[in-house]
Design a protein around this motif. Structure first.
Motif, PDB file in Angstrom:
ATOM      1  N   TRP A 181      36.648  39.778  44.005  1.00  0.00           N
ATOM      2  CA  TRP A 181      35.524  40.669  44.307  1.00  0.00           C
ATOM      3  C   TRP A 181      34.542  40.593  43.138  1.00  0.00           C
ATOM      4  O   TRP A 181      34.935  40.643  41.978  1.00  0.00           O
ATOM      5  N   PHE A 182      33.274  40.525  43.475  1.00  0.00           N
ATOM      6  CA  PHE A 182      32.186  40.529  42.508  1.00  0.00           C
ATOM      7  C   PHE A 182      31.154  41.545  42.979  1.00  0.00           C
ATOM      8  O   PHE A 182      31.173  41.969  44.134  1.00  0.00           O
ATOM      9  N   ARG A 183      30.266  41.929  42.089  1.00  0.00           N
ATOM     10  CA  ARG A 183      29.220  42.853  42.509  1.00  0.00           C
ATOM     11  C   ARG A 183      27.910  42.512  41.814  1.00  0.00           C
ATOM     12  O   ARG A 183      27.892  41.889  40.744  1.00  0.00           O
ATOM     13  N   GLN A 184      26.829  42.933  42.444  1.00  0.00           N
ATOM     14  CA  GLN A 184      25.505  42.699  41.873  1.00  0.00           C
ATOM     15  C   GLN A 184      24.655  43.934  42.096  1.00  0.00           C
ATOM     16  O   GLN A 184      24.383  44.310  43.248  1.00  0.00           O
ATOM     17  N   ALA A 185      24.256  44.541  40.991  1.00  0.00           N
ATOM     18  CA  ALA A 185      23.373  45.695  41.046  1.00  0.00           C
ATOM     19  C   ALA A 185      21.922  45.216  41.009  1.00  0.00           C
ATOM     20  O   ALA A 185      21.651  44.111  40.531  1.00  0.00           O
ATOM     21  N   PRO A 186      20.999  46.030  41.490  1.00  0.00           N
ATOM     22  CA  PRO A 186      19.582  45.622  41.486  1.00  0.00           C
ATOM     23  C   PRO A 186      19.108  45.246  40.084  1.00  0.00           C
ATOM     24  O   PRO A 186      19.321  45.994  39.127  1.00  0.00           O
ATOM     25  N   GLY A 187      18.506  44.075  39.981  1.00  0.00           N
ATOM     26  CA  GLY A 187      17.971  43.632  38.705  1.00  0.00           C
ATOM     27  C   GLY A 187      18.996  43.094  37.730  1.00  0.00           C
ATOM     28  O   GLY A 187      18.648  42.764  36.588  1.00  0.00           O
ATOM     29  N   LYS A 188      20.244  42.981  38.170  1.00  0.00           N
ATOM     30  CA  LYS A 188      21.299  42.506  37.281  1.00  0.00           C
ATOM     31  C   LYS A 188      21.963  41.265  37.857  1.00  0.00           C
ATOM     32  O   LYS A 188      21.851  40.972  39.049  1.00  0.00           O
ATOM     33  N   GLU A 189      22.667  40.558  36.997  1.00  0.00           N
ATOM     34  CA  GLU A 189      23.389  39.380  37.455  1.00  0.00           C
ATOM     35  C   GLU A 189      24.683  39.792  38.162  1.00  0.00           C
ATOM     36  O   GLU A 189      25.205  40.885  37.948  1.00  0.00           O
ATOM     37  N   ARG A 190      25.187  38.868  38.984  1.00  0.00           N
ATOM     38  CA  ARG A 190      26.457  39.105  39.639  1.00  0.00           C
ATOM     39  C   ARG A 190      27.561  39.156  38.595  1.00  0.00           C
ATOM     40  O   ARG A 190      27.604  38.323  37.685  1.00  0.00           O
ATOM     41  N   GLU A 191      28.473  40.126  38.736  1.00  0.00           N
ATOM     42  CA  GLU A 191      29.540  40.260  37.750  1.00  0.00           C
ATOM     43  C   GLU A 191      30.899  40.371  38.414  1.00  0.00           C
ATOM     44  O   GLU A 191      31.035  40.843  39.547  1.00  0.00           O
ATOM     45  N   PHE A 192      31.892  39.944  37.673  1.00  0.00           N
ATOM     46  CA  PHE A 192      33.272  39.964  38.123  1.00  0.00           C
ATOM     47  C   PHE A 192      33.787  41.396  38.210  1.00  0.00           C
ATOM     48  O   PHE A 192      33.525  42.212  37.325  1.00  0.00           O
ATOM     49  N   VAL A 193      34.563  41.684  39.266  1.00  0.00           N
ATOM     50  CA  VAL A 193      35.186  42.994  39.429  1.00  0.00           C
ATOM     51  C   VAL A 193      36.708  42.869  39.384  1.00  0.00           C
ATOM     52  O   VAL A 193      37.370  43.518  38.585  1.00  0.00           O
ATOM     53  N   ALA A 194      37.269  42.024  40.266  1.00  0.00           N
ATOM     54  CA  ALA A 194      38.724  41.885  40.344  1.00  0.00           C
ATOM     55  C   ALA A 194      39.077  40.582  41.029  1.00  0.00           C
ATOM     56  O   ALA A 194      38.287  40.055  41.817  1.00  0.00           O
ATOM     57  N   THR A 195      40.259  40.078  40.730  1.00  0.00           N
ATOM     58  CA  THR A 195      40.728  38.870  41.364  1.00  0.00           C
ATOM     59  C   THR A 195      42.222  38.952  41.625  1.00  0.00           C
ATOM     60  O   THR A 195      42.931  39.691  40.940  1.00  0.00           O
ATOM     61  N   ILE A 196      42.684  38.200  42.618  1.00  0.00           N
ATOM     62  CA  ILE A 196      44.087  38.228  43.010  1.00  0.00           C
ATOM     63  C   ILE A 196      44.520  36.810  43.359  1.00  0.00           C
ATOM     64  O   ILE A 196      43.755  36.049  43.969  1.00  0.00           O
ATOM     65  N   ASN A 197      45.729  36.441  42.982  1.00  0.00           N
ATOM     66  CA  ASN A 197      46.189  35.088  43.268  1.00  0.00           C
ATOM     67  C   ASN A 197      46.651  34.972  44.716  1.00  0.00           C
ATOM     68  O   ASN A 197      46.622  35.932  45.485  1.00  0.00           O
ATOM     69  N   TRP A 198      47.114  33.787  45.081  1.00  0.00           N
ATOM     70  CA  TRP A 198      47.406  33.504  46.482  1.00  0.00           C
ATOM     71  C   TRP A 198      48.485  34.410  47.064  1.00  0.00           C
ATOM     72  O   TRP A 198      48.419  34.791  48.231  1.00  0.00           O
ATOM     73  N   SER A 199      49.468  34.781  46.258  1.00  0.00           N
ATOM     74  CA  SER A 199      50.591  35.565  46.770  1.00  0.00           C
ATOM     75  C   SER A 199      50.398  37.069  46.570  1.00  0.00           C
ATOM     76  O   SER A 199      51.160  37.858  47.131  1.00  0.00           O
ATOM     77  N   GLY A 200      49.414  37.436  45.784  1.00  0.00           N
ATOM     78  CA  GLY A 200      49.131  38.855  45.588  1.00  0.00           C
ATOM     79  C   GLY A 200      49.878  39.507  44.452  1.00  0.00           C
ATOM     80  O   GLY A 200      49.736  40.718  44.248  1.00  0.00           O
ATOM     81  N   ASP A 201      50.643  38.740  43.696  1.00  0.00           N
ATOM     82  CA  ASP A 201      51.440  39.363  42.636  1.00  0.00           C
ATOM     83  C   ASP A 201      50.790  39.293  41.267  1.00  0.00           C
ATOM     84  O   ASP A 201      51.330  39.841  40.294  1.00  0.00           O
ATOM     85  N   ILE A 202      49.655  38.636  41.171  1.00  0.00           N
ATOM     86  CA  ILE A 202      48.927  38.571  39.898  1.00  0.00           C
ATOM     87  C   ILE A 202      47.488  39.007  40.145  1.00  0.00           C
ATOM     88  O   ILE A 202      46.790  38.439  40.986  1.00  0.00           O
ATOM     89  N   THR A 203      47.088  40.014  39.400  1.00  0.00           N
ATOM     90  CA  THR A 203      45.734  40.544  39.538  1.00  0.00           C
ATOM     91  C   THR A 203      45.085  40.714  38.169  1.00  0.00           C
ATOM     92  O   THR A 203      45.786  40.909  37.166  1.00  0.00           O
TER      93      THR A 203
END
Length: 123
Positions: A35-57
């Motif tokens: 998941w990433f997000r972009q606020a008005p006037g700002k660059e896209r930024e990282f929020v969260a990530t999860i691996n293929w099996s869901g056990d590493i975040t």
């Protein structure tokens, strides 16, 4: 791979939302997601990530303890539970998929992107 993000909306500060990202294709269960997000006037930024099996975040520091990323490979869907929302969380939230099974915090390493869902947190 096509990704469809949903679940955004308007919420008061302190409230909660759950975002969903539905994926097409049989590769979902082998792909790391983020998941990433972009606020008005700002660059896209990282929020969260999860691996293929869901056990590493991994989470950005500004969401640790408030947001939870998860996935259901049987449903080809990824989620972002957002609690204790703040006005500074206001942004368009994008889900993304890598070809790799392993997570990354860099937007440039994600090949597939959803259209985004808007989250507005009022004070």
């Amino acid at each position: 791979v096509q990704l469809q993000a949903s679940g955004g909306g308007l919420v008061q500060a302190g409230g909660a939302l759950r975002l969903s990202c539905a994926a097409s294709g049989r590769a979902f269960g082998t792909q790391a997601m983020g998941w990433f997000r972009q606020a008005p006037g700002k660059e896209r930024e990282f929020v969260a990530t999860i691996n293929w099996s869901g056990d590493i975040t991994y989470y950005a520091d500004f969401v640790k303890g408030r947001f939870t990323i998860s996935r259901d490979n049987a449903k080809n869907t990824m989620y972002l539970q957002m609690n204790s929302l703040k006005p500074e969380d206001t942004a368009v939230y994008y889900c993304a998929a890598r070809r790799s099974s392993y997570s990354s915090t860099s937007p440039s390493e994600y090949k597939y992107w959803g259209q985004g869902t808007k989250v507005t947190v009022s004070s």
